[in-house]
Design a protein around this motif. Sequence first.
Motif, PDB file in Angstrom:
ATOM      1  N   PHE A   1       0.835  -1.202   0.000  1.00 18.25           N
ATOM      2  CA  PHE A   1       0.000   0.000   0.000  1.00 18.25           C
ATOM      3  C   PHE A   1       0.872   1.255   0.000  1.00 18.25           C
ATOM      4  O   PHE A   1       0.668   2.177  -0.797  1.00 18.25           O
ATOM      5  CB  PHE A   1      -0.914  -0.010   1.220  1.00 18.25           C
ATOM      6  CG  PHE A   1      -1.725   1.247   1.382  1.00 18.25           C
ATOM      7  CD1 PHE A   1      -2.773   1.527   0.525  1.00 18.25           C
ATOM      8  CD2 PHE A   1      -1.435   2.157   2.387  1.00 18.25           C
ATOM      9  CE1 PHE A   1      -3.524   2.691   0.667  1.00 18.25           C
ATOM     10  CE2 PHE A   1      -2.174   3.320   2.541  1.00 18.25           C
ATOM     11  CZ  PHE A   1      -3.223   3.586   1.680  1.00 18.25           C
ATOM     12  N   GLY A   2       1.856   1.293   0.897  1.00 16.04           N
ATOM     13  CA  GLY A   2       2.741   2.447   0.951  1.00 16.04           C
ATOM     14  C   GLY A   2       3.511   2.644  -0.341  1.00 16.04           C
ATOM     15  O   GLY A   2       3.683   3.778  -0.812  1.00 16.04           O
ATOM     16  N   MET A   3       3.961   1.534  -0.932  1.00 18.31           N
ATOM     17  CA  MET A   3       4.721   1.632  -2.173  1.00 18.31           C
ATOM     18  C   MET A   3       3.861   2.134  -3.326  1.00 18.31           C
ATOM     19  O   MET A   3       4.311   2.926  -4.159  1.00 18.31           O
ATOM     20  CB  MET A   3       5.311   0.268  -2.534  1.00 18.31           C
ATOM     21  CG  MET A   3       6.298   0.313  -3.684  1.00 18.31           C
ATOM     22  SD  MET A   3       6.559  -1.307  -4.435  1.00 18.31           S
ATOM     23  CE  MET A   3       4.974  -1.566  -5.239  1.00 18.31           C
ATOM     24  N   ARG A   4       2.592   1.704  -3.375  1.00 16.83           N
ATOM     25  CA  ARG A   4       1.724   2.138  -4.460  1.00 16.83           C
ATOM     26  C   ARG A   4       1.391   3.632  -4.343  1.00 16.83           C
ATOM     27  O   ARG A   4       1.334   4.344  -5.347  1.00 16.83           O
ATOM     28  CB  ARG A   4       0.428   1.316  -4.479  1.00 16.83           C
ATOM     29  CG  ARG A   4       0.618  -0.139  -4.828  1.00 16.83           C
ATOM     30  CD  ARG A   4       1.418  -0.321  -6.102  1.00 16.83           C
ATOM     31  NE  ARG A   4       0.701   0.166  -7.278  1.00 16.83           N
ATOM     32  CZ  ARG A   4       1.296   0.514  -8.416  1.00 16.83           C
ATOM     33  NH1 ARG A   4       2.609   0.471  -8.529  1.00 16.83           N
ATOM     34  NH2 ARG A   4       0.579   0.921  -9.436  1.00 16.83           N
ATOM     35  N   VAL A   5       1.177   4.105  -3.123  1.00 21.92           N
ATOM     36  CA  VAL A   5       0.959   5.544  -2.941  1.00 21.92           C
ATOM     37  C   VAL A   5       2.190   6.312  -3.402  1.00 21.92           C
ATOM     38  O   VAL A   5       2.090   7.316  -4.126  1.00 21.92           O
ATOM     39  CB  VAL A   5       0.640   5.858  -1.465  1.00 21.92           C
ATOM     40  CG1 VAL A   5       0.598   7.367  -1.235  1.00 21.92           C
ATOM     41  CG2 VAL A   5      -0.690   5.226  -1.058  1.00 21.92           C
ATOM     42  N   TRP A   6       3.358   5.845  -2.994  1.00 23.01           N
ATOM     43  CA  TRP A   6       4.627   6.451  -3.395  1.00 23.01           C
ATOM     44  C   TRP A   6       4.753   6.455  -4.922  1.00 23.01           C
ATOM     45  O   TRP A   6       5.179   7.433  -5.532  1.00 23.01           O
ATOM     46  CB  TRP A   6       5.747   5.651  -2.746  1.00 23.01           C
ATOM     47  CG  TRP A   6       7.128   6.203  -2.896  1.00 23.01           C
ATOM     48  CD1 TRP A   6       7.490   7.445  -3.340  1.00 23.01           C
ATOM     49  CD2 TRP A   6       8.346   5.528  -2.595  1.00 23.01           C
ATOM     50  NE1 TRP A   6       8.858   7.578  -3.322  1.00 23.01           N
ATOM     51  CE2 TRP A   6       9.402   6.420  -2.874  1.00 23.01           C
ATOM     52  CE3 TRP A   6       8.637   4.262  -2.109  1.00 23.01           C
ATOM     53  CZ2 TRP A   6      10.735   6.071  -2.688  1.00 23.01           C
ATOM     54  CZ3 TRP A   6       9.961   3.916  -1.916  1.00 23.01           C
ATOM     55  CH2 TRP A   6      10.995   4.808  -2.203  1.00 23.01           C
ATOM     56  N   THR A   7       4.361   5.357  -5.545  1.00 21.44           N
ATOM     57  CA  THR A   7       4.448   5.246  -7.002  1.00 21.44           C
ATOM     58  C   THR A   7       3.552   6.268  -7.690  1.00 21.44           C
ATOM     59  O   THR A   7       3.981   6.981  -8.603  1.00 21.44           O
ATOM     60  CB  THR A   7       4.056   3.829  -7.452  1.00 21.44           C
ATOM     61  OG1 THR A   7       4.991   2.894  -6.913  1.00 21.44           O
ATOM     62  CG2 THR A   7       4.054   3.718  -8.976  1.00 21.44           C
ATOM     63  N   TYR A   8       2.295   6.336  -7.271  1.00 20.08           N
ATOM     64  CA  TYR A   8       1.350   7.237  -7.930  1.00 20.08           C
ATOM     65  C   TYR A   8       1.685   8.704  -7.689  1.00 20.08           C
ATOM     66  O   TYR A   8       1.424   9.554  -8.541  1.00 20.08           O
ATOM     67  CB  TYR A   8      -0.073   6.945  -7.454  1.00 20.08           C
ATOM     68  CG  TYR A   8      -0.693   5.734  -8.098  1.00 20.08           C
ATOM     69  CD1 TYR A   8      -1.030   5.741  -9.449  1.00 20.08           C
ATOM     70  CD2 TYR A   8      -0.945   4.577  -7.365  1.00 20.08           C
ATOM     71  CE1 TYR A   8      -1.599   4.629 -10.051  1.00 20.08           C
ATOM     72  CE2 TYR A   8      -1.517   3.457  -7.957  1.00 20.08           C
ATOM     73  CZ  TYR A   8      -1.839   3.492  -9.297  1.00 20.08           C
ATOM     74  OH  TYR A   8      -2.399   2.386  -9.892  1.00 20.08           O
ATOM     75  N   VAL A   9       2.260   9.008  -6.539  1.00 23.20           N
ATOM     76  CA  VAL A   9       2.562  10.400  -6.215  1.00 23.20           C
ATOM     77  C   VAL A   9       3.873  10.858  -6.845  1.00 23.20           C
ATOM     78  O   VAL A   9       3.973  11.980  -7.359  1.00 23.20           O
ATOM     79  CB  VAL A   9       2.605  10.593  -4.682  1.00 23.20           C
ATOM     80  CG1 VAL A   9       3.134  11.978  -4.323  1.00 23.20           C
ATOM     81  CG2 VAL A   9       1.216  10.392  -4.086  1.00 23.20           C
ATOM     82  N   ALA A  10       4.885   9.994  -6.844  1.00 25.26           N
ATOM     83  CA  ALA A  10       6.225  10.427  -7.262  1.00 25.26           C
ATOM     84  C   ALA A  10       6.735   9.738  -8.518  1.00 25.26           C
ATOM     85  O   ALA A  10       7.114  10.401  -9.487  1.00 25.26           O
ATOM     86  CB  ALA A  10       7.211  10.201  -6.111  1.00 25.26           C
TER      87      ALA A  10
ATOM     88  N   LEU B   1       6.295   8.841 -16.660  1.00 27.44           N
ATOM     89  CA  LEU B   1       5.376   9.001 -17.789  1.00 27.44           C
ATOM     90  C   LEU B   1       5.587  10.334 -18.496  1.00 27.44           C
ATOM     91  O   LEU B   1       5.455  10.414 -19.726  1.00 27.44           O
ATOM     92  CB  LEU B   1       3.931   8.864 -17.304  1.00 27.44           C
ATOM     93  CG  LEU B   1       3.530   7.461 -16.823  1.00 27.44           C
ATOM     94  CD1 LEU B   1       2.106   7.459 -16.297  1.00 27.44           C
ATOM     95  CD2 LEU B   1       3.687   6.433 -17.942  1.00 27.44           C
ATOM     96  N   ASP B   2       5.907  11.363 -17.739  1.00 29.94           N
ATOM     97  CA  ASP B   2       6.217  12.652 -18.373  1.00 29.94           C
ATOM     98  C   ASP B   2       7.439  12.524 -19.278  1.00 29.94           C
ATOM     99  O   ASP B   2       7.473  13.085 -20.379  1.00 29.94           O
ATOM    100  CB  ASP B   2       6.464  13.724 -17.306  1.00 29.94           C
ATOM    101  CG  ASP B   2       5.173  14.186 -16.642  1.00 29.94           C
ATOM    102  OD1 ASP B   2       4.089  13.872 -17.176  1.00 29.94           O
ATOM    103  OD2 ASP B   2       5.257  14.846 -15.589  1.00 29.94           O
TER     104      ASP B   2
END
Length: 231
Positions: free
Chosen positions: A145-154, A160-161
Amino acid sequence: MKPYLLVVPFSALITGLFNAGKVVPWPPAILIGAAWALLMGLIAHWLRRNPRRGRWSEDVLIGVATTALAFAACGGLMAILLLNGAMRSTSLSGEALEQMFLPSIPYYIIVNSLLEMLIIPLVLYVSWRPGRRRILILAAAALYFGMRVWTYVAFAPARLDWADSAHSTQVLTPADRTQAAGDLMLDDPRWALLMVMFVLFLIAAFLRPAHRQAQQGITDRDERTIGATIS
């Protein structure tokens, strides 16, 4: 504590806000994520209604989670090694680096979508029984869960940019390489976190749940009693 208290916020944030929120406003997106978590709970409840089916589905889901995390961890490590190796090439162009990076995007979309939408929620629901197995699964799920939040935020926005930007066939300058390495986050430690989760699930897969140990103990005691009576 009930598994709903963990799965619903997880799904509301990850499935709802970060995914459904891309196509609908965030309030209904969060509701969609929460509703999805409740649906997974209903499926898990149906699986557990039959004891044999519940035991089988618990073991299978833990095995599937272990396999998926192995794919995610090893894939992440391989991508980091390949991209870092490419950075040392004196003839590397931005276009070549982009073509090397792009195949990892659908790979991770598929693996993580399965994990975050189906596997992790169902595992939490189905394996919600007292014992060491649940502790290991909870630890792995919290890390995920923590890693996925980190992924989506940072991580995801930066990568992708970079992928959406135009890249030429010209050889990258040292400054370009430094910029690309920063945008692609080639010091990404998430593969190591995924490896930790894989190990936790692997240990859980080989642990017999506490309720089965108790049942086995009762069975063994009954067999000894019957044997003593016969003799």
